[in-house]
Design an enzyme around this catalytic site. Sequence first.
Site, PDB file in Angstrom:
ATOM      1  N   ASP A 248       0.866  -1.163   0.000  1.00 15.28           N
ATOM      2  CA  ASP A 248       0.000   0.000   0.000  1.00 15.28           C
ATOM      3  C   ASP A 248       0.911   1.224   0.000  1.00 15.28           C
ATOM      4  O   ASP A 248       2.134   1.101  -0.189  1.00 15.28           O
ATOM      5  CB  ASP A 248      -0.972  -0.034   1.185  1.00 15.28           C
ATOM      6  CG  ASP A 248      -0.312   0.125   2.547  1.00 15.28           C
ATOM      7  OD1 ASP A 248       0.927   0.274   2.620  1.00 15.28           O
ATOM      8  OD2 ASP A 248      -1.046   0.124   3.554  1.00 15.28           O
TER       9      ASP A 248
ATOM     10  N   CYS B  18       2.660  -3.460   4.031  1.00 21.20           N
ATOM     11  CA  CYS B  18       1.777  -2.382   4.457  1.00 21.20           C
ATOM     12  C   CYS B  18       2.392  -1.820   5.736  1.00 21.20           C
ATOM     13  O   CYS B  18       3.541  -2.130   6.057  1.00 21.20           O
ATOM     14  CB  CYS B  18       0.328  -2.844   4.633  1.00 21.20           C
ATOM     15  SG  CYS B  18      -0.009  -3.968   6.006  1.00 21.20           S
TER      16      CYS B  18
ATOM     17  N   THR C  38       1.950  -2.438   8.981  1.00 21.82           N
ATOM     18  CA  THR C  38       2.356  -3.476   9.936  1.00 21.82           C
ATOM     19  C   THR C  38       2.641  -4.818   9.274  1.00 21.82           C
ATOM     20  O   THR C  38       3.217  -5.699   9.899  1.00 21.82           O
ATOM     21  CB  THR C  38       1.258  -3.717  10.995  1.00 21.82           C
ATOM     22  OG1 THR C  38       0.093  -4.235  10.336  1.00 21.82           O
ATOM     23  CG2 THR C  38       0.942  -2.448  11.769  1.00 21.82           C
TER      24      THR C  38
ATOM     25  N   HIS D 251       9.242 -24.912   7.283  1.00 18.82           N
ATOM     26  CA  HIS D 251       8.221 -25.730   7.932  1.00 18.82           C
ATOM     27  C   HIS D 251       6.828 -25.552   7.356  1.00 18.82           C
ATOM     28  O   HIS D 251       5.997 -26.463   7.489  1.00 18.82           O
ATOM     29  CB  HIS D 251       8.177 -25.443   9.428  1.00 18.82           C
ATOM     30  CG  HIS D 251       9.363 -25.976  10.158  1.00 18.82           C
ATOM     31  ND1 HIS D 251       9.419 -26.038  11.522  1.00 18.82           N
ATOM     32  CD2 HIS D 251      10.553 -26.465   9.715  1.00 18.82           C
ATOM     33  CE1 HIS D 251      10.590 -26.543  11.893  1.00 18.82           C
ATOM     34  NE2 HIS D 251      11.299 -26.804  10.808  1.00 18.82           N
TER      35      HIS D 251
ATOM     36  N   HIS E 184       6.436 -32.009   7.887  1.00 12.53           N
ATOM     37  CA  HIS E 184       5.880 -30.689   7.599  1.00 12.53           C
ATOM     38  C   HIS E 184       4.950 -30.729   6.389  1.00 12.53           C
ATOM     39  O   HIS E 184       3.987 -29.977   6.309  1.00 12.53           O
ATOM     40  CB  HIS E 184       7.000 -29.673   7.375  1.00 12.53           C
ATOM     41  CG  HIS E 184       7.948 -29.595   8.524  1.00 12.53           C
ATOM     42  ND1 HIS E 184       7.571 -29.171   9.780  1.00 12.53           N
ATOM     43  CD2 HIS E 184       9.255 -29.930   8.619  1.00 12.53           C
ATOM     44  CE1 HIS E 184       8.606 -29.233  10.600  1.00 12.53           C
ATOM     45  NE2 HIS E 184       9.645 -29.696   9.912  1.00 12.53           N
TER      46      HIS E 184
END
Length: 149
Positions: A12, A69, A71, A102, A137
Amino acid sequence: MTANRRVVLSSDHAGIALRRAIATHINALGWEAVDIGPTTPESTPYPQHGAAAAQRVASEDCRFGVIICGTGQGIMMAANKVPGIRCGVCSEPFSARMIRQHNDANMLALGARVVGEGLALAIVDGFLSAEFEGGRHATRVEMIAALEQ
């Protein structure tokens, strides 16, 4: 360049500068950065950018995606709504390696207001240099994929 060496990047408005630095870094590592914007600083909604990048990965046009973005959280949530996407937010290189090893993550989300450029580049390095380990995994990744059905 083959699709398996292509990394789509999007953000963004908060992540434009960091995204451009990461694109340069990815190209220097021998990957092809596919930067899909945005290019102007006007406020723009992260869900559309996370989804657009995720579509490029889900379609196998690009092997990986890096999205940004403020965060990393919101854009990651949007990307993970696209079937076949496994995206995690990382703030340090160890987690970036682990989501590849993983969880077979195919996208990485970063917070431009959380990590600085140097740390972000180290996180990207950790993500791109790691390989999925498979084994036990793989069964867990299959379980995650089954949740999309």
